[in-house]
Design a protein around this motif. Structure first.
Motif, mmCIF file in Angstrom:
data_model
loop_
_atom_site.group_PDB
_atom_site.id
_atom_site.type_symbol
_atom_site.label_atom_id
_atom_site.label_comp_id
_atom_site.label_asym_id
_atom_site.label_seq_id
_atom_site.Cartn_x
_atom_site.Cartn_y
_atom_site.Cartn_z
ATOM 1 N N THR A 82 51.831 44.626 44.759
ATOM 2 C CA THR A 82 52.266 45.609 45.745
ATOM 3 C C THR A 82 51.453 46.888 45.626
ATOM 4 O OG1 THR A 82 54.517 44.726 45.702
ATOM 5 C CG2 THR A 82 54.229 46.960 46.564
ATOM 6 N N ALA A 83 51.203 47.317 44.371
ATOM 7 C CA ALA A 83 50.389 48.511 44.166
ATOM 8 C C ALA A 83 48.990 48.316 44.727
ATOM 9 C CB ALA A 83 50.310 48.849 42.671
ATOM 10 N N GLY A 84 48.443 47.114 44.563
ATOM 11 C CA GLY A 84 47.123 46.837 45.079
ATOM 12 C C GLY A 84 47.072 46.905 46.587
ATOM 13 N N LEU A 85 48.129 46.504 47.253
ATOM 14 C CA LEU A 85 48.151 46.518 48.711
ATOM 15 C C LEU A 85 48.161 47.929 49.278
ATOM 16 C CD1 LEU A 85 50.705 43.647 49.388
ATOM 17 C CD2 LEU A 85 48.225 43.570 49.632
ATOM 18 N N LEU A 86 48.488 48.910 48.428
ATOM 19 C CA LEU A 86 48.547 50.284 48.904
ATOM 20 C C LEU A 86 47.189 50.958 48.926
ATOM 21 C CD1 LEU A 86 51.758 51.498 47.052
ATOM 22 C CD2 LEU A 86 51.543 50.741 49.427
ATOM 23 N N ALA A 87 46.152 50.287 48.365
ATOM 24 C CA ALA A 87 44.819 50.897 48.334
ATOM 25 C C ALA A 87 44.327 51.157 49.743
ATOM 26 C CB ALA A 87 43.837 49.976 47.603
ATOM 27 N N ALA A 88 43.733 52.328 49.951
ATOM 28 C CA ALA A 88 43.253 52.677 51.287
ATOM 29 C C ALA A 88 41.836 52.170 51.490
ATOM 30 C CB ALA A 88 43.302 54.197 51.463
ATOM 31 N N SER A 89 41.297 52.425 52.666
ATOM 32 C CA SER A 89 40.014 51.851 53.051
ATOM 33 C C SER A 89 38.852 52.703 52.589
ATOM 34 C CB SER A 89 39.969 51.709 54.575
ATOM 35 O OG SER A 89 38.695 51.312 54.998
ATOM 36 N N VAL A 90 37.989 52.122 51.744
ATOM 37 C CA VAL A 90 36.695 52.708 51.428
ATOM 38 C C VAL A 90 35.673 51.606 51.549
ATOM 39 C CG1 VAL A 90 37.528 54.523 49.920
ATOM 40 C CG2 VAL A 90 37.050 52.295 48.960
ATOM 41 N N LEU A 91 34.559 51.885 52.195
ATOM 42 C CA LEU A 91 33.615 50.826 52.492
ATOM 43 C C LEU A 91 32.192 51.166 52.078
ATOM 44 C CD1 LEU A 91 34.955 49.890 56.035
ATOM 45 C CD2 LEU A 91 35.354 48.660 53.910
ATOM 46 N N LEU B 71 35.060 61.562 47.236
ATOM 47 C CA LEU B 71 36.032 61.572 48.330
ATOM 48 C C LEU B 71 36.375 60.150 48.761
ATOM 49 C CD1 LEU B 71 34.641 64.525 50.482
ATOM 50 C CD2 LEU B 71 36.674 64.526 49.018
ATOM 51 N N GLU B 72 35.371 59.273 48.796
ATOM 52 C CA GLU B 72 35.624 57.876 49.144
ATOM 53 C C GLU B 72 36.563 57.228 48.129
ATOM 54 O OE1 GLU B 72 31.754 56.216 49.150
ATOM 55 O OE2 GLU B 72 31.278 56.820 51.204
ATOM 56 N N LEU B 73 36.282 57.464 46.856
ATOM 57 C CA LEU B 73 37.058 56.816 45.801
ATOM 58 C C LEU B 73 38.466 57.379 45.690
ATOM 59 C CD1 LEU B 73 34.300 56.526 43.077
ATOM 60 C CD2 LEU B 73 35.391 54.642 44.302
ATOM 61 N N ALA B 74 38.680 58.589 46.177
ATOM 62 C CA ALA B 74 40.028 59.149 46.165
ATOM 63 C C ALA B 74 40.971 58.324 47.031
ATOM 64 C CB ALA B 74 40.005 60.597 46.645
ATOM 65 N N GLY C 114 33.383 54.366 40.297
ATOM 66 C CA GLY C 114 34.059 53.338 41.075
ATOM 67 C C GLY C 114 33.491 51.945 40.949
ATOM 68 N N GLU C 115 32.479 51.736 40.095
ATOM 69 C CA GLU C 115 31.850 50.419 40.012
ATOM 70 C C GLU C 115 32.320 49.587 38.817
ATOM 71 O OE1 GLU C 115 27.678 50.562 42.177
ATOM 72 O OE2 GLU C 115 27.632 51.705 40.308
ATOM 73 N N LEU C 116 32.635 50.243 37.705
ATOM 74 C CA LEU C 116 33.063 49.524 36.510
ATOM 75 C C LEU C 116 34.517 49.853 36.184
ATOM 76 C CD1 LEU C 116 29.986 50.007 34.129
ATOM 77 C CD2 LEU C 116 30.361 48.255 35.877
ATOM 78 N N PHE C 117 35.295 48.819 35.876
ATOM 79 C CA PHE C 117 36.681 48.967 35.433
ATOM 80 C C PHE C 117 36.632 48.783 33.923
ATOM 81 C CE2 PHE C 117 41.076 47.841 34.729
ATOM 82 C CZ PHE C 117 41.780 48.480 35.738
ATOM 83 N N ILE C 118 36.793 49.872 33.171
ATOM 84 C CA ILE C 118 36.449 49.866 31.752
ATOM 85 C C ILE C 118 37.683 49.828 30.858
ATOM 86 C CG2 ILE C 118 35.318 51.176 29.920
ATOM 87 C CD1 ILE C 118 33.431 52.255 32.092
ATOM 88 N N VAL C 119 37.635 48.925 29.873
ATOM 89 C CA VAL C 119 38.662 48.817 28.838
ATOM 90 C C VAL C 119 37.942 48.989 27.501
ATOM 91 C CG1 VAL C 119 40.392 47.333 27.757
ATOM 92 C CG2 VAL C 119 40.035 47.235 30.236
#
Length: 246
Positions: free
Chosen positions: A25-34, A82-85, A113-118
């Motif tokens: 559900t949280a993922g579905l809330l992401a807005a549009s960035v292209l 601004l896009e990533l916001a 915005g390119e790497l999801f880091i753990v």
């Protein structure tokens, strides 16, 4: 723990139940960035359009550029912020060490915005780390997971001291390195430099466990939606050795 969750044996990963639905559900809330490499899904959730192979190719090229001191192509300016916001669509999960010399965006020439880091000492994966990886793969649609060990890793060296000297450490440091001990025991029979063999073995073991103990990652692998790769970074030469694709 949720009533509809059970646990995996080694990593301790919760299986998805109500928590999984909340993450989706949280993922579905992401807005549009292209930006380049990102597509708009019908649900308004965005994710990268890169295939697993394309994502791995970008990481390889980025490291080569870093080693050769090529001009960075990463986008980090005001417009990108601004896009990533409005939402994120990373193309790689990077499981790495907290070592200050191993900064993923720099090593691979990537931007915001390119790497999801753990990251944690020793690039191990506990429940919170695994949940983060599963969120990236299962909800954000990230097509690549890289487990990156590195030369002269202090956490792996500490695990070696536990095995060979029965060493103890203050606080919870000893507990932190315990998951690395099996890699040290396995590497002892390989010959050569024990520290470097243990670093490589640890990265391979973590990658393998992700594929065998996470139902989210297993499903994505079966569907051809993700690659899981272990790798080793050399501190002096800046080279990433791609050891294994699962």
């Amino acid at each position: 723990m949720d009533a509809d969750c059970d646990c995996c044996t080694e990593i301790g990963a919760p299986r998805f139940g109500r928590r999984h639905l909340l993450l989706r559900t949280a993922g579905l809330l992401a807005a549009s960035v292209l930006p380049c490499g990102v597509v708009q899904a019908a649900s308004s959730r965005v994710e990268t359009s890169l295939s697993p192979a394309d994502a791995l190719g970008l990481m390889k090229v980025g490291n080569e550029n870093f080693r050769n001191e090529a001009t960075a192509l990463a986008v980090n300016g005001r417009q990108r912020r601004l896009e990533l916001a409005r939402g994120q669509a990373p193309f790689c999960v990077l499981v790495g060490c907290s070592d200050s010399r191993v900064s993923p965006e720099i090593l691979f020439g990537r931007g915001l915005g390119e790497l999801f880091i753990v990251r944690n000492a020793g690039n191990t994966v506990d429940i919170s780390a695994l949940g983060s990886i599963e969120y990236a793969v299962g909800v954000l649609g990230v097509p690549l997971v890289v487990v990156l060990g590195h030369e002269s890793c202090g956490a792996v060296a500490a695990a070696i001291d536990v095995v060979e000297k029965n060493a103890s450490f203050p606080g919870v440091i000893g507990e932190m390195v315990q998951p690395i001990v099996p890699a040290v025991l396995e590497a002892r029979g390989q010959g050569g430099d024990l520290l470097e063999a243990s670093v490589r073995t640890n990265a391979r073991r973590v990658a393998k466990r992700l594929t065998s103990q996470s139902p989210v990652i297993k499903d994505a692998l079966t569907a051809g939606k993700v690659k899981v790769v272990s790798a080793h970074y050399g501190l002096a030469d800046g080279h990433v050795e791609w050891m294994q694709e699962i």
